[in-house]
Write a protein that holds these residues in place. Sequence first.
Motif, mmCIF file in Angstrom:
data_model
loop_
_atom_site.group_PDB
_atom_site.id
_atom_site.type_symbol
_atom_site.label_atom_id
_atom_site.label_comp_id
_atom_site.label_asym_id
_atom_site.label_seq_id
_atom_site.Cartn_x
_atom_site.Cartn_y
_atom_site.Cartn_z
ATOM 1 N N LEU A 391 0.835 -1.198 0.000
ATOM 2 C CA LEU A 391 0.000 0.000 0.000
ATOM 3 C C LEU A 391 0.872 1.252 0.000
ATOM 4 O O LEU A 391 0.538 2.238 -0.666
ATOM 5 N N HIS A 392 1.963 1.215 0.741
ATOM 6 C CA HIS A 392 2.915 2.334 0.697
ATOM 7 C C HIS A 392 3.357 2.588 -0.746
ATOM 8 O O HIS A 392 3.341 3.728 -1.235
ATOM 9 N N LYS A 393 3.759 1.537 -1.422
ATOM 10 C CA LYS A 393 4.274 1.676 -2.791
ATOM 11 C C LYS A 393 3.182 2.153 -3.748
ATOM 12 O O LYS A 393 3.423 3.016 -4.599
ATOM 13 N N LEU A 394 1.983 1.579 -3.626
ATOM 14 C CA LEU A 394 0.889 1.957 -4.519
ATOM 15 C C LEU A 394 0.501 3.418 -4.306
ATOM 16 O O LEU A 394 0.290 4.161 -5.278
ATOM 17 N N THR A 395 0.412 3.845 -3.061
ATOM 18 C CA THR A 395 0.015 5.227 -2.769
ATOM 19 C C THR A 395 1.040 6.214 -3.302
ATOM 20 O O THR A 395 0.696 7.241 -3.901
ATOM 21 N N ARG A 396 2.307 5.908 -3.102
ATOM 22 C CA ARG A 396 3.358 6.790 -3.624
ATOM 23 C C ARG A 396 3.330 6.814 -5.154
ATOM 24 O O ARG A 396 3.542 7.864 -5.777
ATOM 25 N N SER A 397 3.062 5.675 -5.767
ATOM 26 C CA SER A 397 3.062 5.590 -7.235
ATOM 27 C C SER A 397 1.886 6.346 -7.840
ATOM 28 O O SER A 397 1.944 6.753 -9.002
ATOM 29 N N ASP A 398 0.830 6.521 -7.055
ATOM 30 C CA ASP A 398 -0.392 7.136 -7.576
ATOM 31 C C ASP A 398 -0.250 8.641 -7.780
ATOM 32 O O ASP A 398 -1.164 9.284 -8.286
ATOM 33 N N CYS A 399 0.868 9.199 -7.402
ATOM 34 C CA CYS A 399 1.129 10.621 -7.653
ATOM 35 C C CYS A 399 1.844 10.760 -8.991
ATOM 36 O O CYS A 399 3.022 10.421 -9.101
ATOM 37 N N THR A 400 1.131 11.244 -10.004
ATOM 38 C CA THR A 400 1.735 11.393 -11.339
ATOM 39 C C THR A 400 1.695 12.838 -11.815
ATOM 40 O O THR A 400 1.900 13.114 -12.987
ATOM 41 N N THR A 401 1.420 13.779 -10.910
ATOM 42 C CA THR A 401 1.352 15.174 -11.299
ATOM 43 C C THR A 401 2.713 15.694 -11.768
ATOM 44 O O THR A 401 3.762 15.297 -11.259
#
Length: 493
Positions: A391-401
């Motif tokens: 979940l840590h990795k997915l949440t960080r990856s979800d920032c594509t701005t």
Amino acid sequence: MPNANEDTPTALSQVQQRAVSELLRVAPVADDLARRFQEAGFSLALVGGSVRDALLGRLGNDLDFTTDARPEDVLKIVRPWADAVWEVGIAFGTVGAQKKARVEGVERCFQIEVTTYRSEAYDRTSRKPEVSYGDSIEEDLVRRDFTVNAMALALPEKEFVDPHGGLADLAARVLRTPGTPEESFSDDPLRMMRAARFAAQLDFEVAPEVVAAMNEMAGRIEIVSAERVRDELNKLILSAHPRKGLTLLVETGLAGHVLPELPALRLESDEHHRHKDVYDHTLIVLEQAIALEEDGPDLTLRLAALLHDIGKPRTRRFEKDGRVSFHHHEVVGAKMTKKRMTALKYSNELVKDVSRLVELHLRFHGYGTGEWTDSAVRRYVRDAGPLLDRLHKLTRSDCTTRNKRKASALSRAYDGLEKRISELQEREELDAIRPDLDGNQVMEILGVKPGPVVGRAYKHMLELRLEHGPMEHDAAVAALKEWWAQQDVSRET
């Protein structure tokens, strides 16, 4: 393996040199087995992916052979020689074996498959190939999926067999079919997905005529079993360049049949990233998640990244102020993920884990930018359970701005959350949050028998644990009795 001559392009010379080195490394095993086939009156050749990988300098311990011997003869030859033999694929002409051997002073364990020359084709209604055996290696090679997989090395004489120009295509890094792509894909429609998979694994280009056939015949994939489609999709997703393969699946229409939720994202604008659509955002999230992997490819994480926003098309709303919203798309997406993965015959455990990650991927943003309370941290860790690291990795990856200031602020905020988790983990057992009183203690203290009331009491104590942290035994008992005094005792018992 022939030597490069003056007219051979440099790329061909390089792949041939790598092949010689790789094949010499496995020669003790391959030559020994080939001599046994020769003594029994049969031929043997290293074939397909093994030859391709040898030419690419990446041959591992998995060796594929082809032979004119029928499966029952293969078993007679292999059983006395191998350390282990299995017959799982024998209905399709394949005998598996395991053989340990010392190579260059190191003992290695080789996984070997020997397949009788064959041809196979689908009819219009069948989900399984019809297998018939052939009598020549040329007949065997022409039925293979791509020219780079239609090369062989006859053993033990090491005669290179390449009737369809696979070596040149390998040097050019292009995927073509031995015959027409229409014939190849009609024989086995799964080869269309294999084209995308090999493009992703090898970073090769797919020939235009092959892409055209994939577009035209995409619907034929419907006759292939869900299990075979799933396995091919997994190999693509776990490859070095999954975006390349997924893009090909979408552009040819194949994804519309095997993973329709993915192309459905192309038309949906993301409310936070208006410069790109959700489809492009999803592929970027996948790539960023891959960059965070620590112990090799993680199928659970990659599937979650690929599917995390599939609920957006169904939840899109146009607000009065002109914005587009996708309220509760994570909840809808989790249900859609479960349905799609179940249809593709994924294991219950994997379906559960990926769906849970999709459901939780927005949880971090729900807490805003303020300081996280101990209670919020406990609930976040409790809800993620063993999936917390992913979940840590997915949440960080979800920032594509592309807004560097915003991206930096989000990263700092998540750094803060991870720090808070670490601090609490030092003081409390966050990985296994339980009430301070177990079910037996609840029954003893309240003087009740097993039943619904025990479950409600347990749930109440768990809420106290999440809200306030660990309690001393006497304080926990007092809290339980206070809760009990507020209940309608006559109705509960």
